[in-house]
Design an enzyme around this catalytic site. Structure first.
Site, PDB file in Angstrom:
ATOM      1  N   ARG A 201      -3.071  12.551  12.805  1.00 20.37           N
ATOM      2  CA  ARG A 201      -2.390  11.573  13.124  1.00 20.37           C
ATOM      3  C   ARG A 201      -3.427  10.702  13.728  1.00 20.37           C
ATOM      4  NH1 ARG A 201       1.534   9.089  12.077  1.00 20.37           N
ATOM      5  NH2 ARG A 201       1.558   8.463  14.553  1.00 20.37           N
TER       6      ARG A 201
ATOM      7  N   ASP B   9      -8.285  10.465   5.275  1.00 19.11           N
ATOM      8  CA  ASP B   9      -6.990   9.927   5.007  1.00 19.11           C
ATOM      9  C   ASP B   9      -6.512   8.971   5.892  1.00 19.11           C
ATOM     10  OD1 ASP B   9      -4.807   9.663   2.956  1.00 19.11           O
ATOM     11  OD2 ASP B   9      -3.767  10.909   4.576  1.00 19.11           O
TER      12      ASP B   9
ATOM     13  N   GLU C 166      -5.759   0.414   9.915  1.00 17.26           N
ATOM     14  CA  GLU C 166      -5.502   0.623   8.542  1.00 17.26           C
ATOM     15  C   GLU C 166      -4.716  -0.688   7.887  1.00 17.26           C
ATOM     16  OE1 GLU C 166      -2.927   4.012   7.946  1.00 17.26           O
ATOM     17  OE2 GLU C 166      -4.509   5.507   8.129  1.00 17.26           O
TER      18      GLU C 166
ATOM     19  N   HIS D 228      -3.915   6.693   3.498  1.00 11.59           N
ATOM     20  CA  HIS D 228      -2.851   7.693   4.345  1.00 11.59           C
ATOM     21  C   HIS D 228      -2.013   8.144   3.237  1.00 11.59           C
ATOM     22  CE1 HIS D 228      -1.136   7.699   8.665  1.00 11.59           C
ATOM     23  NE2 HIS D 228      -0.949   8.899   8.024  1.00 11.59           N
TER      24      HIS D 228
END
Length: 288
Positions: free
Chosen positions: A198, A228, A233, A252
């Site tokens: 996370r 990921d 982002e 993600h």
């Protein structure tokens, strides 16, 4: 409508839960989150209004574990590089130096052996990997034996021994930049770092120190990385990570399957109905 609202279902952190919204909803009883991470919520603030909170851990664990193993395999066998070679206009043969590393029999170190980490261990066992793990709480002996996992009391011990390091923890003040320059220098120069942890949507920061990672990849401190999650982002289009051949980045994708999305909603509805009917909430999250 404000007095009629008793529950909120958060999807991709919308709507934003702040003091103004909480004050405007006097009969709110529960907030159900789509996913596991709760760092976008001020848990103590929400609790101060007498509102319960829940997440959806059961729905996301299998899909996220699949993503972790996919990244491990893709990085080990250099699938992205191979794809570009195979699709190139001048392709006549497979370059001899496109050699990957063997997964079978390699050592996987899992940092964070919660539900997702354990499912990764189950998958890794099928690949005949040696499994090390570090977790705040040690797993039961029968759970360790079921996947052939060995507990490491310290992260340092795991980092020094693993060929692949999979980071699967939630972002908290304690895990912020958990893997930094010092930790990467402890890893084998042939090792790969996989991060499916996370990260924070609400504030900068991550479990892996991204700038230290760039340096480690550029200087051969570690062999490769598969991510990921990044911060921000998406990354700026000129970011160095996007230019390195020894890194794989996905947008993600962790939980993104059709079935998982449906299961997340089902789990959220289950939590909401329990709260509204005064029953124990299956996936209740308490402020720490």
């Amino acid at each position: 409508m404000s007095k009629k609202v008793q529950a909120i279902y958060l999807w991709w952190h919308k709507p934003v839960i702040d003091q103004e919204l909480l004050q405007s909803l006097p009969n709110l009883k529960v907030i159900a989150n789509s996913g596991v991470g709760m760092d976008h919520l001020d848990l103590k603030l929400v609790a101060s209004f007498g509102v319960k909170m829940a997440n959806a851990p059961r729905a996301v664990s299998s899909s996220t574990a699949d993503t972790g193993m996919a990244l491990l395999l893709a990085s080990a066998r250099r699938l992205v590089e191979g794809y570009h070679i195979a699709m190139s206009s001048g392709m006549e043969y497979c370059e001899a130096d496109i050699l990957g590393v063997k997964v079978t029999g390699a050592t996987l170190g899992i940092i964070g052996m919660g539900s997702i980490g354990y499912k990764i261990a189950l998958r890794a066992k099928a690949f005949e990997m040696n499994i090390l793990y570090h977790n705040r709480t040690r797993r039961k002996e029968q759970e360790e034996q079921a996947v052939g996992a060995t507990y490491c009391e310290t992260i340092d011990s795991l980092l020094q021994r693993a060929d692949f390091v999979m980071v699967v923890v939630s972002l908290t003040p304690q895990t912020h930049k958990l893997i930094g320059k010092r930790e990467m220098e402890l890893m084998k120069p042939t090792a790969t770092l996989i991060n499916i942890s996370r990260h924070s949507y609400s504030k900068p920061g991550a479990v892996v120190d991204q700038e230290a990672l760039v340096t480690a990849l550029q200087t051969g401190v570690i062999r490769a990385a598969a991510l990921d999650v990044t911060y921000p982002e998406p990354l700026p289009r000129d970011h160095t990570l996007l230019k390195l051949k020894n890194v794989i980045i996905t947008p993600h994708l962790g939980i993104k399957t059709d079935k998982a999305t449906y299961m997340i909603t089902e789990e959220a509805v289950e939590n909401i109905l329990a709260a509204l009917n005064g029953l124990p909430i299956p996936s209740e999250v308490l402020p720490s």
